[in-house]
Design a protein around this motif. Structure first.
Motif, PDB file in Angstrom:
ATOM      1  N   GLN A 175       0.847  -1.186   0.000  1.00 48.89           N
ATOM      2  CA  GLN A 175       0.000   0.000   0.000  1.00 48.89           C
ATOM      3  C   GLN A 175       0.887   1.243   0.000  1.00 48.89           C
ATOM      4  N   PRO A 176       0.741   2.104  -1.020  1.00 49.52           N
ATOM      5  CA  PRO A 176       1.628   3.257  -1.153  1.00 49.52           C
ATOM      6  C   PRO A 176       1.400   4.315  -0.068  1.00 49.52           C
ATOM      7  N   LYS A 177       2.441   5.108   0.139  1.00 48.93           N
ATOM      8  CA  LYS A 177       2.389   6.306   0.975  1.00 48.93           C
ATOM      9  C   LYS A 177       2.834   7.484   0.109  1.00 48.93           C
ATOM     10  N   GLN A 186       4.012  13.313  -4.134  1.00 52.19           N
ATOM     11  CA  GLN A 186       4.950  12.316  -4.633  1.00 52.19           C
ATOM     12  C   GLN A 186       4.891  11.039  -3.816  1.00 52.19           C
ATOM     13  N   LEU A 187       5.154   9.924  -4.486  1.00 51.22           N
ATOM     14  CA  LEU A 187       5.221   8.626  -3.828  1.00 51.22           C
ATOM     15  C   LEU A 187       6.420   8.608  -2.890  1.00 51.22           C
ATOM     16  N   GLN A 188       6.171   8.286  -1.618  1.00 51.79           N
ATOM     17  CA  GLN A 188       7.216   8.294  -0.605  1.00 51.79           C
ATOM     18  C   GLN A 188       7.636   6.901  -0.155  1.00 51.79           C
ATOM     19  N   GLY A 189       6.838   5.915  -0.462  1.00 52.21           N
ATOM     20  CA  GLY A 189       7.157   4.569  -0.018  1.00 52.21           C
ATOM     21  C   GLY A 189       5.928   3.685  -0.067  1.00 52.21           C
ATOM     22  N   LEU A 391      -7.893   6.301  -0.255  1.00 49.75           N
ATOM     23  CA  LEU A 391      -7.963   7.436  -1.164  1.00 49.75           C
ATOM     24  C   LEU A 391      -6.710   7.507  -2.036  1.00 49.75           C
ATOM     25  N   VAL A 392      -5.582   7.112  -1.478  1.00 48.49           N
ATOM     26  CA  VAL A 392      -4.331   7.069  -2.243  1.00 48.49           C
ATOM     27  C   VAL A 392      -4.316   5.828  -3.119  1.00 48.49           C
ATOM     28  N   ALA A 393      -4.459   4.665  -2.517  1.00 48.64           N
ATOM     29  CA  ALA A 393      -4.488   3.398  -3.261  1.00 48.64           C
ATOM     30  C   ALA A 393      -4.780   2.268  -2.296  1.00 48.64           C
ATOM     31  N   ARG A 394      -5.429   1.255  -2.796  1.00 50.75           N
ATOM     32  CA  ARG A 394      -5.617   0.028  -2.032  1.00 50.75           C
ATOM     33  C   ARG A 394      -4.361  -0.830  -2.140  1.00 50.75           C
ATOM     34  N   TRP A 404       1.236   1.409 -11.473  1.00 49.28           N
ATOM     35  CA  TRP A 404       0.456   2.396 -10.716  1.00 49.28           C
ATOM     36  C   TRP A 404       1.247   3.691 -10.562  1.00 49.28           C
ATOM     37  N   HIS A 405       2.525   3.553 -10.266  1.00 48.11           N
ATOM     38  CA  HIS A 405       3.365   4.732 -10.080  1.00 48.11           C
ATOM     39  C   HIS A 405       3.495   5.524 -11.385  1.00 48.11           C
TER      40      HIS A 405
END
Length: 449
Positions: A175-177, A186-189, A391-394, A404-405
Motif C-alpha cells: 500500500q503506497p504512501k 509524490q510517492l514516498q514509499g 484514497l491514495v491506493a488500495r 500504478w506509479h
C-alpha cells in the motif's frame, strides 16, 4: 439551494423531540429538493413510522434527546429495523457525545453521514444529503462480512508454517504512501502487507493466521520470509527504475529475539540494498516483554541505517512513553483517529499535538486510513508529512506497483495541460503506460481488497 440535477431523490425521516426544530429541518429538506416521508417527536413513533414505510428510508435525521428513549437506544433499534440505513445526528448535545453516537452507528452497521449543528442550517444539511446520494440508497443490508469457519478455527502449527515458506504460499501486497506537503503528492514509499494463499482457503489476511503463527513460535521465520519477499520485489522494482522505500511490520514478539537484528542486517546486505530504504514498523499498543533486549535490537537496527516506525500511534496506552524510549524515525497516526477526522472537531487537537510532537522530535508523521479528500485536506493543513489509505491506493500485488506509479506520474505531469485543455473546451485522453512485467511472469490484473 438544492441537490444537483439528475441526482436520485431521497426519502427522509426526521425524528426530533423539539417540534420547532423538527419543522425547520423538514422545511430545509424540502428546500433542498428532498421528499420527507414523515417525522416523529419520540423514538417509538419514529420507529413505527420507519417500519410502516414500503421500503426503508434513505436517510434518518435524528436527535439524541427524546422523551421515551435516548439516542443510543434509538440507534440500536433502528439498526435492527432498517440495517445499513444512513443516519445524520442533529442534536444540541456536545460534539464529543455526537461523535460517540456516530461511532456507535458504525458499530451497529448503520451508515453515519455526520453531524448537523442544531438548529440545522441549509449548507450543513445539504452537504449530508449530497453525501447520502454519493453513498447511494441502502435499502438492503450489505452481506455480513463474517469470517469463514476456517478463519476462526484456523489451526496452524510450526510444520505447516515451514511448509508454507518452502512452497511459496506467503505473498506480499503493498500500500503506497504519498507526500502531503507540497503540490505533487509524490510517492514516498509503500507498506508490505502479508497474505497467505493457503490451498483450499484462498488469500488469507493476517488476522486469520498471525495470532496462530505467533502461538506456534514461528513469527521470526515468517518475518524473515517477509523480508526475503520484500527484498526480491524491491530488486524487481529497481530494475524497472523504481527505488522505493519499504515498510515491514515487526511483531513485538520478535523484539525478544537477540539474534533477529543481525539476521535482518545480513539479509539486506546480501541483497545489496541500502538499509535506508527499509523501515520496520512496530505496533504501538503491544507490550514489550524484555525492554533491554528490545532496546538493543532497535538501536542496532538504527545504527545500521534502518528506519523504525511507531505504528498505530494513539491506539494504545503508553504512546508518549514508547516514543521517548525507542529511537523511532517515523510516527504513524492510527486510522481510528484519522478516519473521519474532518467531521470530528474534538479529534483535531489530538492530531495536531501528535503531528507537532513528531515534528519537534524530527521524525516523519504518517496518517493511516485516509479515505476522503476532506480528511486528506485536514491532515495536510495540520502539517502531517505523509498519507496512506484507500484514497491514495488500495493494497496491490508487487507487480502492479510500477504501473500504478507511472500512471500517477503521468497524471501529475499532464494535470496542467488537462486544466488548460478544459478551459479551451477540449478533452485530453490519458493513456495507460505499457504493462510492467516482473521477471518470470506476466503482470497480474490488480484487484483491491
Amino acid at each position: 439551494m438544492s441537490l444537483a440535477p439528475g441526482q436520485p431523490s431521497l426519502r427522509v425521516v426526521v425524528i426530533d423531540a423539539d417540534r420547532h426544530a423538527c419543522e425547520d429541518t423538514i422545511a430545509l429538506c424540502r428546500q433542498c429538493g428532498v421528499r420527507v416521508n414523515g417525522w416523529a417527536h419520540d423514538g417509538t413513533t419514529g420507529l413505527e413510522l420507519v417500519e410502516s414505510l414500503p421500503a426503508a428510508p434513505d436517510l434518518v435525521i435524528l436527535d439524541l434527546h427524546l422523551p421515551d428513549m435516548d439516542g443510543a437506544d434509538l440507534l440500536l433499534a433502528l439498526s435492527i429495523l432498517a440495517p445499513a440505513t444512513s443516519v445524520v445526528i442533529c442534536s444540541a448535545v456536545c460534539e464529543r457525545i455526537q461523535d460517540a453516537a456516530l461511532t456507535l452507528a458504525i458499530a451497529l452497521g448503520l451508515q453515519p453521514l455526520g453531524m448537523v449543528p442544531k438548529p440545522a442550517q441549509a449548507p450543513a444539511l445539504l452537504a449530508t444529503l449530497r453525501a447520502c446520494t454519493r453513498a447511494g440508497p441502502a435499502k438492503q443490508p450489505p452481506p455480513r462480512r463474517e469470517a469463514p469457519p476456517t478463519r476462526t478455527v484456523l489451526a496452524v502449527d510450526a510444520a505447516q508454517v515451514q511448509d508454507a515458506i518452502r512452497s511459496g504460499q506467503f505473498k506480499l501486497h503493498y500500500q503506497p504512501k504519498v507526500a502531503l506537503q507540497g503540490t505533487s503528492a509524490q510517492l514516498q514509499g509503500a507498506e508490505a502487507l502479508l497474505r497467505w494463499r493457503r490451498p483450499g482457503q484462498g488469500l488469507l489476511a493476517p488476522c486469520a493466521f498471525l495470532p496462530q503463527v505467533e502461538a506456534a513460535g514461528m513469527m521470526d521465520q515468517v518475518t524473515m520470509e517477509v523480508v526475503r519477499l520484500a527484498l526480491r520485489d524491491w530488486q524487481a522494482w529497481s530494475r524497472a527504475g523504481l527505488a522505493l522505500p519499504l515498510s515491514i511490520n515487526l511483531s513485538p514478539l520478535s523484539l525478544t529475539d537477540p539474534h533477529l537484528a543481525s539476521e535482518l542486517i545480513a539479509a539486506v546486505a546480501r541483497a545489496c540494498i541500502p538499509p535506508t530504504y527499509l523501515t520496520f514498523e512496530i505496533v504501538e499498543y503491544a507490550e514489550v516483554a524484555d525492554l533491554a533486549t528490545a532496546l538493543r535490537m532497535l538501536i542496532k537496527l538504527r545504527l545500521h541505517g534502518f528506519g523504525l516506525s511507531l505504528d498505530d500511534y494513539g491506539a494504545g496506552h503508553a504512546s508518549m512513553l514508547r516514543l521517548a524510549r525507542f529511537p523511532f524515525s517515523e510516527l504513524k497516526l492510527d486510522r481510528q483517529l484519522v478516519h473521519g477526522a474532518w467531521q470530528r472537531p474534538h479529534v483535531r487537537p489530538l492530531l495536531r499535538h501528535a503531528i507537532a510532537t513528531a515534528r519537534e522530535l524530527g521524525v516523519t508523521s504518517v496518517a493511516e486510513g485516509i479515505e476522503t479528500v476532506e480528511d486528506m485536506t485536514l491532515l495536510r493543513e495540520l502539517g502531517c508529512d505523509q498519507a496512506q489509505g484507500y484514497l491514495v491506493a488500495r493494497p496491490m500485488p508487487a507487480e502492479a506497483m510500477p504501473g500504478w506509479h507511472l500512471d500517477r506520474l503521468r497524471a501529475s505531469a499532464l494535470a496542467p495541460a488537462l486544466r488548460q485543455e478544459a478551459t479551451q473546451g477540449r478533452v485530453l485522453q490519458l493513456r495507460r503506460p505499457a504493462p510492467f512485467s516482473a521477471p518470470g511472469g506476466d503482470r497480474k490484473r490488480y484487484r483491491g481488497w
